[in-house]
Design an enzyme around this catalytic site. Structure first.
Site, PDB file in Angstrom:
ATOM      1  CG  ASP A  42     -55.077 -50.701 -95.610  1.00 24.78           C
ATOM      2  OD1 ASP A  42     -53.892 -50.757 -95.228  1.00 24.78           O
ATOM      3  OD2 ASP A  42     -55.973 -50.180 -94.933  1.00 24.78           O
ATOM      4  CG  ASP A  43     -51.629 -53.209 -94.190  1.00 29.06           C
ATOM      5  OD1 ASP A  43     -51.164 -52.074 -94.416  1.00 29.06           O
ATOM      6  OD2 ASP A  43     -51.985 -53.586 -93.062  1.00 29.06           O
ATOM      7  CB  CYS A  82     -52.278 -47.033 -92.646  1.00 28.27           C
ATOM      8  SG  CYS A  82     -52.361 -48.829 -92.670  1.00 28.27           S
ATOM      9  CG  HIS A 142     -56.273 -44.248 -91.194  1.00 28.51           C
ATOM     10  ND1 HIS A 142     -55.196 -45.094 -91.345  1.00 28.51           N
ATOM     11  CD2 HIS A 142     -56.369 -44.021 -89.863  1.00 28.51           C
ATOM     12  CE1 HIS A 142     -54.665 -45.373 -90.176  1.00 28.51           C
ATOM     13  NE2 HIS A 142     -55.357 -44.736 -89.251  1.00 28.51           N
ATOM     14  CG  ASP A 285     -51.616 -48.693 -97.157  1.00 31.27           C
ATOM     15  OD1 ASP A 285     -51.258 -49.820 -97.539  1.00 31.27           O
ATOM     16  OD2 ASP A 285     -52.214 -48.507 -96.072  1.00 31.27           O
ATOM     17  CG  ASN A 286     -48.340 -49.993 -95.697  1.00 29.42           C
ATOM     18  OD1 ASN A 286     -48.993 -49.120 -95.105  1.00 29.42           O
ATOM     19  ND2 ASN A 286     -48.666 -51.278 -95.622  1.00 29.42           N
TER      20      ASN A 286
END
Length: 468
Positions: A42-43, A82, A142, A285-286
């Site tokens: 995540d991130d 996200c 999420h 995710d990014n």
């Protein structure tokens, strides 16, 4: 030409015979579908993984996936944010097709009940479950308004859920916290954690493998690390060492913890003789948030941006029984390719009505002479978060090595008054030299490709509350 499934079975059979001949452990079982694990950080940026050049964060276990398999140098996600990115991974489709345009957390009250992954969309878990896989998700879900039971993982194809339904949460155990305030669930029941959350997720992954080692399983592991809040134990902070900033130090410690958890899972697969016939993906995710300690390497910008730093991510896969090892693959691939690749390996019947936007990448990895899976196909992005008008929506399209970026009207000026920027990624991966005025024909070709794509997309399915 033989089908992908036939090619995989043949490769498995040959390698299984060779394994038996030399007595090697963990040989693939000919004809048995692989286990499938998807680790989803995540991130986290391209500059945060050793296999992509990071020199200040050790990631030996993530790196081992690349060493034992394939490292994608042009790996993309479907959105630099996200929840939409997760929706595309789960479905193998552009999230814009079904209106999952942006994070749903701030949807207006009247839209909250339907803010999530639409029930019309089949997930990778439901497709694999249909052919006998046991399915689990451990980590950050999420994908639906948190109070809506219909969006719960157990109603979206998963047999087991451990983690948080929300988009973020703390990592440290909270002494004295009431159970009713815990964000962590085991299936439908709230639980309190007694250790650092990423460590807990790692233990859960190992336990899931132990429980389901006898039959094919699919395990989705969406870590919330290294998303904020920046929190780490003293042990991980000590291992992180010195960094240019305190944020980078804590961020590094969080990544080290996640890498440890991945390493524990890989070791469990080896110990159980499952490694060779388990397909393991790692991606994020990014891109990372540089203001929170992330590093996107040479790539411009980060999370939330249509520049490469927002959408090009670390992306590796191993399947030792089938895929080559230690290979760098330079053709573009996307997170939407994971679902068709997984169901292809599992033997799910391919039907036209699946309406997927991804491609099974296995035949491309087994035949280095083929053009890439998206060689003649435009890859498109759109993120319409609170635009001030129709010209205030950031977008991008990549076709071959050309990339056209649509700049929000509120951010235009100077060299980008026209609203678009063109980059030749083969020569300018940093996106430093806008060559739109030099190649008007390319600009128009990419504009047309994006317009054709956008005509097939849905409007956002929910409205966001006004900013502020």
């Amino acid at each position: 030409m033989p089908s992908v499934r036939t090619l995989v079975v043949l490769v498995l059979a040959v390698r299984s015979l060779a394994s038996c001949a030399i007595g090697a452990p963990g040989g693939g079982e000919a004809g048995r579908p692989p286990n499938i694990i998807v680790f989803f950080a995540d991130d986290m940026g391209m500059g945060d993984v050793g296999a992509y050049g990071s020199e200040d964060i050790p990631t030996p276990n993530i790196d081992s996936i690349a060493a034992n398999g394939v490292r994608f140098t042009n790996g993309y996600v479907s959105c630099p944010q996200c929840a939409p990115s997760r929706a595309a991974l789960m479905t193998g489709r552009y999230q814009n097709r079904f209106g999952f345009e942006y994070n749903y957390n701030n949807a207006i009250e009247e839209d909250q009940a339907d803010a999530g992954l639409p029930l019309t969309e089949a997930t990778i878990a439901s497709r694999l479950k249909s052919v006998g896989y046991t399915t689990g998700v451990i980590g950050k879900w999420h994908l639906g308004w948190d109070a809506s039971e219909k969006f719960h993982p157990l109603n979206r194809g998963y047999d087991y859920f451990f983690g948080m339904l929300e988009g973020s949460g703390g990592y440290m155990p909270r002494e004295g916290m009431a159970l009713s305030r815990s964000k962590i669930f085991r299936n439908h029941d709230r639980v309190k954690t007694e250790a650092y959350l990423t460590d807990v997720f790692g233990d859960e992954v190992v336990s899931f493998i132990e429980r389901h080692k006898a039959d094919p399983f699919f395990l989705y592991v969406p870590f919330n690390a290294p998303h904020t809040p920046l929190e780490a134990t003293e042990e991980y902070l000590e291992r992180a060492g010195e960094h240019e900033s305190e944020k980078r130090k804590i961020y590094s410690a969080m990544v080290i913890s996640m890498d440890d958890a991945i390493g524990a899972a890989l070791e469990k697969l080896r110990a159980e003789g499952l490694s060779d016939n388990t397909m393991v993906f790692f991606l994020t995710d990014n891109g990372g948030q540089e203001r929170q300690g992330g590093d996107n390497g040479i790539y411009r910008a980060g999370k939330g941006s249509m520049y490469e730093g927002g959408i090009r991510v670390p992306f590796v896969v191993q399947w030792p029984a089938v895929y080559p090892a230690g290979v760098s693959y330079d053709a573009a691939v996307t997170s939407r390719d994971i679902l068709p690749t997984a169901i292809g390996a599992a033997g799910v019947e391919s039907k036209a009505d699946l309406r997927l936007d991804g491609t099974d990448i296995t035949p491309f990895l087994l035949d280095a002479g083929r053009d890439g899976p998206h060689a003649s196909e435009p890859l498109c992005w759109r993120l319409a978060v609170r635009p001030r008008g129709p010209d205030d929506i950031p977008w991008a399209v990549r076709l071959d090595n050309w990339k056209l970026v649509g700049v929000k009207s509120s951010q235009r000026g100077g060299a980008n008054k026209s609203g678009v920027e063109l980059y030749d990624l083969s020569k300018d991966p940093r996106e430093e030299h806008n060559v739109a005025t030099d190649h008007p024909d390319v600009v128009e070709r990419l504009r047309a490709a994006y317009a054709a794509w956008e005509s097939e997309m849905a409007d956002p399915a929910w409205e966001l509350k006004p900013a502020g």
